[in-house]
Motif scaffolding. Structure first.
Motif, PDB file in Angstrom:
ATOM      1  N   MET A   1      -2.293  16.217   1.237  1.00  0.00           N
ATOM      2  CA  MET A   1      -3.238  15.283   1.828  1.00  0.00           C
ATOM      3  C   MET A   1      -2.464  14.141   2.508  1.00  0.00           C
ATOM      4  O   MET A   1      -1.467  13.652   2.004  1.00  0.00           O
ATOM      5  N   THR A   2      -2.952  13.714   3.627  1.00  0.00           N
ATOM      6  CA  THR A   2      -2.353  12.621   4.383  1.00  0.00           C
ATOM      7  C   THR A   2      -2.598  11.296   3.671  1.00  0.00           C
ATOM      8  O   THR A   2      -3.654  11.080   3.097  1.00  0.00           O
ATOM      9  N   GLU A   3      -1.614  10.412   3.727  1.00  0.00           N
ATOM     10  CA  GLU A   3      -1.809   9.050   3.213  1.00  0.00           C
ATOM     11  C   GLU A   3      -2.912   8.389   4.032  1.00  0.00           C
ATOM     12  O   GLU A   3      -3.020   8.617   5.236  1.00  0.00           O
ATOM     13  N   VAL A   4      -3.716   7.571   3.405  1.00  0.00           N
ATOM     14  CA  VAL A   4      -4.773   6.847   4.108  1.00  0.00           C
ATOM     15  C   VAL A   4      -4.151   5.959   5.184  1.00  0.00           C
ATOM     16  O   VAL A   4      -4.553   5.983   6.343  1.00  0.00           O
ATOM     17  N   VAL A   5      -3.159   5.164   4.808  1.00  0.00           N
ATOM     18  CA  VAL A   5      -2.441   4.295   5.739  1.00  0.00           C
ATOM     19  C   VAL A   5      -0.952   4.519   5.539  1.00  0.00           C
ATOM     20  O   VAL A   5      -0.475   4.531   4.405  1.00  0.00           O
ATOM     21  N   ILE A   6      -0.239   4.708   6.635  1.00  0.00           N
ATOM     22  CA  ILE A   6       1.206   4.893   6.598  1.00  0.00           C
ATOM     23  C   ILE A   6       1.835   3.638   7.186  1.00  0.00           C
ATOM     24  O   ILE A   6       1.578   3.291   8.339  1.00  0.00           O
ATOM     25  N   LEU A   7       2.634   2.960   6.391  1.00  0.00           N
ATOM     26  CA  LEU A   7       3.292   1.733   6.808  1.00  0.00           C
ATOM     27  C   LEU A   7       4.748   2.060   7.144  1.00  0.00           C
ATOM     28  O   LEU A   7       5.475   2.583   6.298  1.00  0.00           O
ATOM     29  N   SER A   8       5.156   1.778   8.369  1.00  0.00           N
ATOM     30  CA  SER A   8       6.541   2.054   8.752  1.00  0.00           C
ATOM     31  C   SER A   8       7.477   1.074   8.043  1.00  0.00           C
ATOM     32  O   SER A   8       7.055   0.020   7.546  1.00  0.00           O
ATOM     33  N   GLU A   9       8.770   1.404   8.014  1.00  0.00           N
ATOM     34  CA  GLU A   9       9.746   0.503   7.412  1.00  0.00           C
ATOM     35  C   GLU A   9       9.779  -0.829   8.149  1.00  0.00           C
ATOM     36  O   GLU A   9       9.891  -1.888   7.526  1.00  0.00           O
ATOM     37  N   ALA A  10       9.684  -0.779   9.482  1.00  0.00           N
ATOM     38  CA  ALA A  10       9.708  -2.016  10.282  1.00  0.00           C
ATOM     39  C   ALA A  10       8.505  -2.898   9.952  1.00  0.00           C
ATOM     40  O   ALA A  10       8.629  -4.117   9.819  1.00  0.00           O
ATOM     41  N   ALA A  11       7.324  -2.290   9.796  1.00  0.00           N
ATOM     42  CA  ALA A  11       6.124  -3.057   9.456  1.00  0.00           C
ATOM     43  C   ALA A  11       6.245  -3.635   8.051  1.00  0.00           C
ATOM     44  O   ALA A  11       5.881  -4.788   7.811  1.00  0.00           O
ATOM     45  N   ALA A  12       6.773  -2.846   7.115  1.00  0.00           N
ATOM     46  CA  ALA A  12       6.941  -3.332   5.746  1.00  0.00           C
ATOM     47  C   ALA A  12       7.908  -4.517   5.709  1.00  0.00           C
ATOM     48  O   ALA A  12       7.651  -5.508   5.018  1.00  0.00           O
ATOM     49  N   TYR A  13       8.984  -4.441   6.470  1.00  0.00           N
ATOM     50  CA  TYR A  13       9.947  -5.537   6.533  1.00  0.00           C
ATOM     51  C   TYR A  13       9.271  -6.806   7.052  1.00  0.00           C
ATOM     52  O   TYR A  13       9.437  -7.894   6.489  1.00  0.00           O
ATOM     53  N   ARG A  14       8.464  -6.666   8.100  1.00  0.00           N
ATOM     54  CA  ARG A  14       7.769  -7.825   8.681  1.00  0.00           C
ATOM     55  C   ARG A  14       6.734  -8.396   7.707  1.00  0.00           C
ATOM     56  O   ARG A  14       6.587  -9.609   7.582  1.00  0.00           O
ATOM     57  N   VAL A  15       6.016  -7.524   6.998  1.00  0.00           N
ATOM     58  CA  VAL A  15       5.037  -7.980   6.003  1.00  0.00           C
ATOM     59  C   VAL A  15       5.751  -8.769   4.904  1.00  0.00           C
ATOM     60  O   VAL A  15       5.289  -9.836   4.491  1.00  0.00           O
ATOM     61  N   LYS A  16       6.904  -8.261   4.450  1.00  0.00           N
ATOM     62  CA  LYS A  16       7.673  -8.983   3.416  1.00  0.00           C
ATOM     63  C   LYS A  16       8.096 -10.359   3.916  1.00  0.00           C
ATOM     64  O   LYS A  16       8.028 -11.341   3.168  1.00  0.00           O
ATOM     65  N   GLU A  17       8.536 -10.444   5.178  1.00  0.00           N
ATOM     66  CA  GLU A  17       8.909 -11.741   5.753  1.00  0.00           C
ATOM     67  C   GLU A  17       7.712 -12.688   5.782  1.00  0.00           C
ATOM     68  O   GLU A  17       7.846 -13.876   5.476  1.00  0.00           O
ATOM     69  N   MET A  18       6.548 -12.165   6.177  1.00  0.00           N
ATOM     70  CA  MET A  18       5.335 -12.982   6.232  1.00  0.00           C
ATOM     71  C   MET A  18       4.935 -13.456   4.839  1.00  0.00           C
ATOM     72  O   MET A  18       4.515 -14.606   4.666  1.00  0.00           O
ATOM     73  N   MET A  19       5.043 -12.576   3.855  1.00  0.00           N
ATOM     74  CA  MET A  19       4.713 -12.955   2.476  1.00  0.00           C
ATOM     75  C   MET A  19       5.610 -14.098   2.016  1.00  0.00           C
ATOM     76  O   MET A  19       5.138 -15.069   1.419  1.00  0.00           O
ATOM     77  N   LYS A  20       6.898 -13.974   2.293  1.00  0.00           N
ATOM     78  CA  LYS A  20       7.847 -15.002   1.872  1.00  0.00           C
ATOM     79  C   LYS A  20       7.565 -16.325   2.584  1.00  0.00           C
ATOM     80  O   LYS A  20       7.510 -17.378   1.957  1.00  0.00           O
ATOM     81  N   HIS A  21       7.351 -16.260   3.879  1.00  0.00           N
ATOM     82  CA  HIS A  21       7.112 -17.460   4.690  1.00  0.00           C
ATOM     83  C   HIS A  21       5.815 -18.178   4.303  1.00  0.00           C
ATOM     84  O   HIS A  21       5.714 -19.397   4.382  1.00  0.00           O
ATOM     85  N   ASN A  22       4.802 -17.411   3.906  1.00  0.00           N
ATOM     86  CA  ASN A  22       3.483 -17.972   3.600  1.00  0.00           C
ATOM     87  C   ASN A  22       3.211 -18.127   2.108  1.00  0.00           C
ATOM     88  O   ASN A  22       2.065 -18.270   1.700  1.00  0.00           O
ATOM     89  N   ASP A  23       4.256 -18.073   1.286  1.00  0.00           N
ATOM     90  CA  ASP A  23       4.102 -18.196  -0.168  1.00  0.00           C
ATOM     91  C   ASP A  23       3.131 -17.160  -0.729  1.00  0.00           C
ATOM     92  O   ASP A  23       2.291 -17.471  -1.581  1.00  0.00           O
ATOM     93  N   GLU A  24       3.230 -15.940  -0.252  1.00  0.00           N
ATOM     94  CA  GLU A  24       2.345 -14.862  -0.696  1.00  0.00           C
ATOM     95  C   GLU A  24       3.111 -13.754  -1.414  1.00  0.00           C
ATOM     96  O   GLU A  24       2.609 -12.649  -1.561  1.00  0.00           O
ATOM     97  N   GLU A  25       4.343 -14.026  -1.835  1.00  0.00           N
ATOM     98  CA  GLU A  25       5.130 -13.004  -2.525  1.00  0.00           C
ATOM     99  C   GLU A  25       4.371 -12.524  -3.755  1.00  0.00           C
ATOM    100  O   GLU A  25       3.780 -13.304  -4.484  1.00  0.00           O
ATOM    101  N   GLY A  26       4.353 -11.217  -3.951  1.00  0.00           N
ATOM    102  CA  GLY A  26       3.622 -10.628  -5.061  1.00  0.00           C
ATOM    103  C   GLY A  26       2.171 -10.329  -4.737  1.00  0.00           C
ATOM    104  O   GLY A  26       1.457  -9.768  -5.554  1.00  0.00           O
ATOM    105  N   SER A  27       1.728 -10.697  -3.530  1.00  0.00           N
ATOM    106  CA  SER A  27       0.348 -10.432  -3.129  1.00  0.00           C
ATOM    107  C   SER A  27       0.189  -8.975  -2.693  1.00  0.00           C
ATOM    108  O   SER A  27       1.161  -8.261  -2.473  1.00  0.00           O
TER     109      SER A  27
END
Length: 120
Positions: A1-27
């Motif tokens: 079965m296909t994953e519902v949403v596939i997150l690329s490595e580049a997108a995951a890296y950017r999301v992690k940066e956004m989490m860190k910048h916006n105090d959302e780590e662990g969200s």
């Protein structure tokens, strides 16, 4: 079965940066479908602290994502990527279920769900 949403490595890296910048780590990263946009539906991405009722949980590249069960069929097989260009960077979303989309790239409709278009 296909994953519902596939997150690329580049997108995951950017999301992690956004989490860190916006105090959302662990969200959680919520990926959603909302009404509106030029074509009737639009994508949403945001941070949350808790899993809700019937959320589907996904884990990719160190990111804990949630998708509402009702959005899963619309998003099934969707790929989220992050691309940089001379004009800046941004997330791109490729949804195999979309039968129409507008030029902005964030508004779409599917054969199953039309949504309510808004003037752009």
């Amino acid at each position: 079965m296909t994953e519902v949403v596939i997150l690329s490595e580049a997108a995951a890296y950017r999301v992690k940066e956004m989490m860190k910048h916006n105090d959302e780590e662990g969200s959680l990263l919520r990926v959603s479908v909302n009404g509106g946009g030029c074509s009737g539906l639009s994508y949403g991405m945001g941070f949350e602290k808790e899993v809700q009722g019937e959320d589907l949980e996904l884990h990719q590249h160190g990111i804990h994502m949630v998708v509402a069960k009702e959005d899963a069929t619309i998003l099934n097989g969707t790929t989220i990527d992050y691309k940089e260009s001379l004009m800046g960077g941004g997330f791109t979303i490729e949804n195999p279920n979309a039968i129409a989309s507008c030029g902005c790239g964030s508004s779409f409709r599917t054969a199953v769900k039309q949504g309510t278009p808004e003037n752009c």
